[in-house]
Scaffold this motif. Sequence first.
Motif, mmCIF file in Angstrom:
data_model
loop_
_atom_site.group_PDB
_atom_site.id
_atom_site.type_symbol
_atom_site.label_atom_id
_atom_site.label_comp_id
_atom_site.label_asym_id
_atom_site.label_seq_id
_atom_site.Cartn_x
_atom_site.Cartn_y
_atom_site.Cartn_z
ATOM 1 N N TYR A 126 11.124 -7.830 -35.187
ATOM 2 C CA TYR A 126 10.277 -6.414 -34.965
ATOM 3 C C TYR A 126 10.850 -5.773 -36.402
ATOM 4 O O TYR A 126 11.853 -5.459 -36.402
ATOM 5 N N ALA A 127 9.660 -5.352 -37.313
ATOM 6 C CA ALA A 127 10.057 -4.815 -38.329
ATOM 7 C C ALA A 127 9.382 -3.305 -37.867
ATOM 8 O O ALA A 127 7.975 -3.179 -37.819
ATOM 9 N N ALA A 128 10.094 -2.309 -37.666
ATOM 10 C CA ALA A 128 9.669 -1.036 -37.523
ATOM 11 C C ALA A 128 8.599 -0.640 -38.529
ATOM 12 O O ALA A 128 9.093 -0.721 -39.613
ATOM 13 N N PRO A 129 7.558 0.212 -38.312
ATOM 14 C CA PRO A 129 7.245 0.558 -36.883
ATOM 15 C C PRO A 129 6.403 -0.250 -35.893
ATOM 16 O O PRO A 129 6.110 -0.139 -34.765
ATOM 17 N N CYS A 130 5.680 -1.297 -37.125
ATOM 18 C CA CYS A 130 4.283 -1.632 -36.041
ATOM 19 C C CYS A 130 4.163 -3.358 -36.218
ATOM 20 O O CYS A 130 3.244 -3.818 -35.837
ATOM 21 N N THR A 131 5.267 -3.997 -36.874
ATOM 22 C CA THR A 131 4.935 -5.238 -37.072
ATOM 23 C C THR A 131 5.980 -6.370 -36.249
ATOM 24 O O THR A 131 7.173 -6.035 -36.208
ATOM 25 N N VAL A 132 5.383 -7.552 -35.372
ATOM 26 C CA VAL A 132 6.139 -8.437 -34.684
ATOM 27 C C VAL A 132 5.773 -9.685 -35.054
ATOM 28 O O VAL A 132 4.571 -9.988 -35.176
ATOM 29 N N ALA A 133 6.766 -10.464 -35.132
ATOM 30 C CA ALA A 133 6.428 -12.003 -35.556
ATOM 31 C C ALA A 133 7.270 -12.621 -34.448
ATOM 32 O O ALA A 133 8.521 -12.283 -33.907
ATOM 33 N N VAL A 134 6.720 -13.814 -33.637
ATOM 34 C CA VAL A 134 7.240 -14.645 -32.737
ATOM 35 C C VAL A 134 6.943 -15.922 -33.208
ATOM 36 O O VAL A 134 5.844 -16.705 -33.348
ATOM 37 N N TYR A 135 8.248 -16.544 -33.286
ATOM 38 C CA TYR A 135 8.143 -18.006 -33.848
ATOM 39 C C TYR A 135 8.631 -19.081 -32.794
ATOM 40 O O TYR A 135 9.899 -18.755 -32.587
ATOM 41 N N ASP A 136 7.776 -19.986 -32.322
ATOM 42 C CA ASP A 136 8.267 -21.108 -31.267
ATOM 43 C C ASP A 136 8.538 -22.393 -31.918
ATOM 44 O O ASP A 136 7.572 -22.790 -32.657
ATOM 45 N N LYS A 137 9.809 -22.870 -32.146
ATOM 46 C CA LYS A 137 9.974 -24.317 -32.694
ATOM 47 C C LYS A 137 10.728 -25.040 -31.449
ATOM 48 O O LYS A 137 11.498 -24.654 -30.886
ATOM 49 N N ALA A 138 10.180 -26.333 -31.282
ATOM 50 C CA ALA A 138 10.447 -27.018 -30.275
ATOM 51 C C ALA A 138 10.029 -28.488 -30.417
ATOM 52 O O ALA A 138 9.277 -28.833 -31.242
ATOM 53 N N THR A 139 10.901 -29.231 -29.780
ATOM 54 C CA THR A 139 10.781 -30.797 -29.791
ATOM 55 C C THR A 139 10.876 -31.497 -28.352
ATOM 56 O O THR A 139 11.752 -31.145 -27.875
ATOM 57 N N HIS A 140 9.584 -32.050 -28.062
ATOM 58 C CA HIS A 140 9.613 -32.621 -26.800
ATOM 59 C C HIS A 140 9.162 -33.881 -26.939
ATOM 60 O O HIS A 140 7.808 -34.442 -27.045
ATOM 61 N N PRO A 141 9.775 -35.145 -26.833
ATOM 62 C CA PRO A 141 9.473 -36.462 -27.329
ATOM 63 C C PRO A 141 8.184 -37.063 -26.494
ATOM 64 O O PRO A 141 7.406 -37.720 -26.970
ATOM 65 N N ASP A 142 8.352 -36.600 -25.218
ATOM 66 C CA ASP A 142 7.233 -37.116 -24.246
ATOM 67 C C ASP A 142 6.028 -36.314 -23.889
ATOM 68 O O ASP A 142 5.099 -36.887 -23.256
ATOM 69 N N ALA A 143 6.020 -34.940 -24.596
ATOM 70 C CA ALA A 143 4.860 -34.229 -24.353
ATOM 71 C C ALA A 143 3.540 -34.594 -25.174
ATOM 72 O O ALA A 143 3.499 -34.826 -26.398
ATOM 73 N N SER A 144 2.334 -34.756 -24.495
ATOM 74 C CA SER A 144 1.200 -35.041 -25.168
ATOM 75 C C SER A 144 0.220 -33.692 -25.457
ATOM 76 O O SER A 144 -0.207 -33.533 -26.404
ATOM 77 N N GLN A 145 0.670 -32.661 -24.720
ATOM 78 C CA GLN A 145 0.077 -31.216 -25.157
ATOM 79 C C GLN A 145 0.874 -30.044 -24.925
ATOM 80 O O GLN A 145 1.550 -30.028 -23.670
ATOM 81 N N VAL A 146 0.802 -29.311 -25.681
ATOM 82 C CA VAL A 146 1.930 -28.131 -25.596
ATOM 83 C C VAL A 146 0.950 -26.722 -25.639
ATOM 84 O O VAL A 146 0.017 -26.774 -26.397
ATOM 85 N N SER A 147 1.298 -25.764 -24.781
ATOM 86 C CA SER A 147 0.268 -24.799 -24.604
ATOM 87 C C SER A 147 1.234 -23.562 -24.675
ATOM 88 O O SER A 147 2.329 -23.386 -24.149
ATOM 89 N N LEU A 148 0.860 -22.584 -25.477
ATOM 90 C CA LEU A 148 1.388 -21.047 -25.543
ATOM 91 C C LEU A 148 0.153 -20.154 -25.120
ATOM 92 O O LEU A 148 -1.044 -20.142 -26.004
ATOM 93 N N ARG A 149 0.608 -19.366 -24.309
ATOM 94 C CA ARG A 149 -0.664 -18.259 -23.591
ATOM 95 C C ARG A 149 -0.114 -16.959 -24.008
ATOM 96 O O ARG A 149 0.983 -16.754 -23.991
ATOM 97 N N TRP A 150 -0.871 -16.083 -24.527
ATOM 98 C CA TRP A 150 -0.732 -15.078 -24.700
ATOM 99 C C TRP A 150 -1.633 -14.019 -24.119
ATOM 100 O O TRP A 150 -2.975 -14.028 -24.079
ATOM 101 N N HIS A 151 -1.135 -13.172 -22.953
ATOM 102 C CA HIS A 151 -1.696 -12.448 -22.071
ATOM 103 C C HIS A 151 -2.081 -10.971 -22.611
ATOM 104 O O HIS A 151 -1.035 -10.589 -23.369
ATOM 105 N N SER A 152 -3.225 -10.567 -22.496
ATOM 106 C CA SER A 152 -3.395 -9.360 -22.893
ATOM 107 C C SER A 152 -4.029 -8.202 -21.886
ATOM 108 O O SER A 152 -4.775 -8.742 -20.842
ATOM 109 N N VAL A 153 -3.914 -6.982 -22.007
ATOM 110 C CA VAL A 153 -4.381 -5.912 -20.961
ATOM 111 C C VAL A 153 -5.839 -5.805 -20.811
ATOM 112 O O VAL A 153 -6.289 -5.665 -19.910
ATOM 113 N N SER A 154 -6.599 -6.478 -21.735
ATOM 114 C CA SER A 154 -8.002 -6.747 -21.722
ATOM 115 C C SER A 154 -8.616 -7.806 -22.468
ATOM 116 O O SER A 154 -7.885 -8.312 -23.356
#
Length: 634
Positions: free
Chosen positions: A486-514
């Motif tokens: 979080y770089a104040a006052p307004c900027t956010v970065a989220v970085y996901d780094k992962a390894t799953h040798p057996d996964a065929s599909q990876v999902s990231l869900r972003w829930h929003s208020v509307s």
Amino acid sequence: MRPHIFVTADPIDGLRSVESVRQAITSGHAKRLWDAQLAIAEQELANKVYEPGDRFPGRDEMSARHANRDYTVVHRAGTRALRAALINLITEDTRYRDDSLAQMEALFDTARWPEWRDIAHKGMNIDLRAGQLSRYLSIAYDWLHPYLNQDQRERIVEGVDRCGIQPYLQDVADGVRWANGTNNWMTCVVGGHGIAGLALSDDHPQSQDLIDYAHPRLNAYFDRYGPEGEFNESVSYANAHALPLLYFSAHRYASGGGENRIAAFPIPDTCRWMMYFTLPPGHVVPFGDSHIGRPPSAPMFAAVAEATRDPELQWFYLEHSVPDDPDADPWELLWFDPTLEPREPTIPRGRAYQGHSQNISVRSSWDPKAAECVVYGKGGHGSEGHGNHDSGQVCIDAYGKRLITDPGSPPGYPADFFGENRYRYYNASVLGHNVLMFDGEEMKRERTDCATILDSHFEDGEGGWWQIDVAALYEGVESIVRTVVYAAPCTVAVYDKATHPDASQVSLRWHSVSDPEWSPDGRFSVQNEDSGVDALVCSQLAEIGVTLQHHAYAEPYNRFRLGDVFEQKHEPYLDCVVSGPDVSILTLFRTRQGQSSENWEETSDGWSCGSSSVSLSSNELTVTDGPITWCVQV
């Protein structure tokens, strides 16, 4: 000497007396509290007493239709008796004594109140509701005592004994689980009857037994808290921290100003922990079993501020006190000390807690109503009390509005929510959170399946960052590290780094208020009144498929514990899907005030949006907002 619970008949050093309260309510916040309680009590004089089938604003139709003894109607009935007793004590107007007695008589009448127990709680004589009512009515008895004749006193003691104390003691003798539990059931039921013992005192032959059973259990309960005061259940349940405070405050008064347990660890530390997880304009972070928009329990901050002489806790209390709330606890008036001057917080604006749910937050300021941005997340483990499969969760609020969200709890507890079927409800499942999911699999469920906060750093006015390893929560995963900057006052970065040798599909869900405005290339914007966020989901390793989806409950996992069907909420989320064993997903956010959105655009070395810019190399994430830059190793 009576009264002697939360207020004393005669002056005692360090305690509030009836006369000192009478003097305090002539001005300032104490007057506002008094005027509000008096107005509610005056209205209740004209109303019939509360019964389980009553309908009133704030009560759900289903509970009224079933005439259930749910929290809401029990709280209203108990606080009516207690409030009227307090008004009588301060004014000596016996109309309020009579109203308190009338509500008590209804509660003692099994034709009107069959049991002090929620009808959904089977296999026990009493439950949380008896803890509430035994507490309320015994304190009311203490406050009314000088204004009662002997017959009235005996009637109250007999009623509390028959409806609350004896069924409670039978449950304890039968070995009911909550009697030695480590959650809000123990603190409410055991603590409530401990308070009954303190309040009834020599007028009940088993008062000391109630105290002796409660006191060591309430004290040992704090051993379950984290090393920095972290509450032992999900943050959304942390208002239950008020329950042991009630007991120890009552004990302090009953002992004539003895041990000031409220001033000792972890009680003040937990209050400061709660400050970090209270969001503008005044609601608790909705992680775990939660009601969206629930405010913090302000009165307990008044009690702890008074006990510790902490001006910052007093500030928090005054910012979040709601005097005219019809559900306000009457003892708030007695806990608030008008001689303690408040002070705005000087504690850091960001902090990562290592205990229990491993909650983390950072904010642009301590503005209690409309801070420019608050970023909050968690680690946690697979068996959190009232917790969900949400390790790694990240949410964002701006200018006092929810934007990137957590769906909170179902509309009410299903009958099977605390068993094997819990994660069939998306609210508890990995499906309902802003975290990675591999081939639709749930997270692991044991206490030892625990996230690790690898590192964190915060600077006031600049923001901060954290890194969290959640691999232990997933089967078959080699590594998952989430980095939040979080770089104040307004900027956010989220970085996901992962390894799953057996996964065929990876999902990231972003829930929003509307429902967001979105495009298949990963750009989306969310608006909540005059606050908004502009975002981009991207990957350097694989193409991301982005679709807008909405949650829905499905039979048979769509019912309240009393059998009624849920109203669907259809919370929106962007489902971001990639394929392959290696995952590298970067999500960028820029919060704003106003309706005008602005896209994130690709640049020669990364991405930019207004004064925000982000770049990502093989080992470093750089996030800039105007003059503020954070460089974090990834």
